[in-house]
Design a protein around this motif. Structure first.
Motif, short mmCIF file in Angstrom:
data_model
loop_
_atom_site.label_atom_id
_atom_site.label_comp_id
_atom_site.label_asym_id
_atom_site.label_seq_id
_atom_site.Cartn_x
_atom_site.Cartn_y
_atom_site.Cartn_z
N ILE A 115 0.88 -1.17 0.00
CA ILE A 115 0.00 0.00 0.00
C ILE A 115 0.91 1.22 0.00
O ILE A 115 1.74 1.39 0.90
CB ILE A 115 -0.93 0.05 1.22
CG1 ILE A 115 -1.71 -1.26 1.38
CG2 ILE A 115 -1.89 1.24 1.10
CD1 ILE A 115 -2.52 -1.34 2.67
N ASN A 116 0.79 2.07 -1.01
CA ASN A 116 1.61 3.26 -1.11
C ASN A 116 1.00 4.42 -0.32
O ASN A 116 -0.21 4.42 -0.04
CB ASN A 116 1.79 3.65 -2.57
CG ASN A 116 2.66 2.65 -3.30
OD1 ASN A 116 3.77 2.36 -2.87
ND2 ASN A 116 2.16 2.11 -4.40
N PRO A 117 1.81 5.41 0.04
CA PRO A 117 1.30 6.55 0.82
C PRO A 117 0.12 7.22 0.13
O PRO A 117 0.14 7.43 -1.08
CB PRO A 117 2.50 7.51 0.89
CG PRO A 117 3.68 6.66 0.64
CD PRO A 117 3.23 5.55 -0.26
N PRO A 165 -15.72 -7.53 9.74
CA PRO A 165 -15.31 -6.49 8.79
C PRO A 165 -13.89 -6.02 9.10
O PRO A 165 -13.58 -5.69 10.24
CB PRO A 165 -16.32 -5.37 9.03
CG PRO A 165 -17.48 -6.03 9.70
CD PRO A 165 -16.91 -7.16 10.49
N HIS A 166 -13.03 -6.03 8.07
CA HIS A 166 -11.63 -5.66 8.29
C HIS A 166 -11.06 -4.96 7.06
O HIS A 166 -11.57 -5.10 5.95
CB HIS A 166 -10.79 -6.89 8.64
CG HIS A 166 -10.74 -7.91 7.54
ND1 HIS A 166 -11.77 -8.82 7.33
CD2 HIS A 166 -9.81 -8.18 6.60
CE1 HIS A 166 -11.47 -9.58 6.31
NE2 HIS A 166 -10.28 -9.22 5.83
N GLY A 167 -10.00 -4.21 7.31
CA GLY A 167 -9.30 -3.51 6.23
C GLY A 167 -7.98 -2.98 6.75
O GLY A 167 -7.75 -2.93 7.96
N GLN A 168 -7.11 -2.58 5.83
CA GLN A 168 -5.79 -2.09 6.18
C GLN A 168 -5.53 -0.73 5.54
O GLN A 168 -6.13 -0.39 4.52
CB GLN A 168 -4.69 -3.07 5.72
CG GLN A 168 -4.74 -4.42 6.39
CD GLN A 168 -5.68 -5.41 5.71
OE1 GLN A 168 -6.32 -5.13 4.72
NE2 GLN A 168 -5.78 -6.61 6.27
N GLN A 169 -4.58 -0.01 6.15
CA GLN A 169 -4.20 1.32 5.65
C GLN A 169 -2.75 1.55 6.05
O GLN A 169 -2.32 1.15 7.13
CB GLN A 169 -5.11 2.36 6.30
CG GLN A 169 -4.80 3.79 5.95
CD GLN A 169 -5.74 4.73 6.71
OE1 GLN A 169 -5.91 4.59 7.91
NE2 GLN A 169 -6.32 5.67 6.00
N ASN A 170 -1.98 2.21 5.16
CA ASN A 170 -0.62 2.51 5.56
C ASN A 170 -0.61 3.80 6.37
O ASN A 170 -1.50 4.63 6.28
CB ASN A 170 0.32 2.59 4.35
CG ASN A 170 0.07 3.79 3.48
OD1 ASN A 170 -0.99 4.41 3.52
ND2 ASN A 170 1.03 4.13 2.66
#
Length: 184
Positions: A115-117, A165-170
Motif C-alpha cells: 500500500i503506497n502513501p 469487517p476488516h481492512g488495512q491502511q498505511n
C-alpha cells in the motif's frame, strides 16, 4: 476499468454462466445484494478478493484462477521467485501478489500486499469466510477489525477472524508491505 479488471470480471461471469447460477444465488453465496454482484461482473467496481474466495469455494474453483486464468497444478511444492507472483492490481489502493498461485488444493492463500502513501485515505472493510494473518515487513500498517484497531510495525503480526469487517491502511506517509495469509 483496466484490462486486468475486465478480464477478472469476465472470468467471474463465466463461472456463474458455466454453473448456470442466477445472479441472486451468486449474490447470496457472497453475502451481498444482486445489484452489487452485477456491478462486479460488469466491471463497474473493483472485485474484492472476498467475492473471488466465496465463489471459488462454493463452486470448487481455485480463487487464483480468477486472477491467472489457469488452474494450479503443482501438488508437492511451488516456488515463487521474488517479484514473480501473480499480481492483482484490481484496486487502485492495494497491490496484491499471490505467492502460491500455482499450488493446487491450498489450505491457505499467501499474498504480499503493498500500500503506497495516500492510497487509502479511508479504510473500506471487507469480510470473507475463514481466518487471516497479517505480518508487517515494511512500514506501518493500521488494521481495522470490527470496532478494533491494531497498529503493526515491522515484525508485528495479527491473526483474526476474517468474517469480521476488516481492512488495512498505511501510516506515516511511507509505503507499507505486509504478508497476509487467508486461511479457508
Amino acid at each position: 476499468m483496466n484490462s486486468e479488471m475486465k478480464t477478472v470480471a469476465e472470468r467471474l461471469r463465466g463461472l456463474r454462466d458455466t454453473f448456470e447460477v442466477s445472479v441472486e444465488t451468486a449474490a447470496k453465496v457472497c453475502g451481498i445484494t444482486p445489484k452489487e454482484y452485477m456491478r462486479y461482473e460488469t466491471g463497474d467496481v473493483d472485485i474484492p478478493l472476498s467475492v473471488m474466495f466465496c465463489m471459488g469455494k462454493r463452486y470448487n474453483v481455485d480463487p487464483s484462477t480468477f486472477i491467472t486464468g489457469e488452474e494450479p497444478h503443482q501438488v508437492s511444492f511451488f516456488v515463487t521467485p521474488a517479484g514473480k507472483g501473480a499480481t492483482v492490481n484490481r484496486l487502485a489502493d492495494y497491490h496484491f501478489e499471490s505467492l502460491a498461485f500455482g499450488f493446487a488444493n491450498r489450505k491457505a492463500d499467501p499474498y504480499l500486499v503493498t500500500i503506497n502513501p495516500g492510497d487509502i485515505p479511508e479504510i473500506h472493510t471487507t469480510t470473507h469466510p475463514g481466518q487471516e494473518f497479517n505480518y508487517c515487513i515494511e512500514g506501518t500498517v493500521r488494521v481495522q477489525i470490527g470496532d478494533s484497531e491494531v497498529i503493526l510495525n515491522e515484525g508485528d503480526s495479527v491473526y483474526f477472524d476474517s468474517s469480521k469487517p476488516h481492512g488495512q491502511q498505511n501510516l506515516n506517509g511511507k509505503r507499507c508491505r505486509f504478508i497476509t495469509f487467508i486461511l479457508n
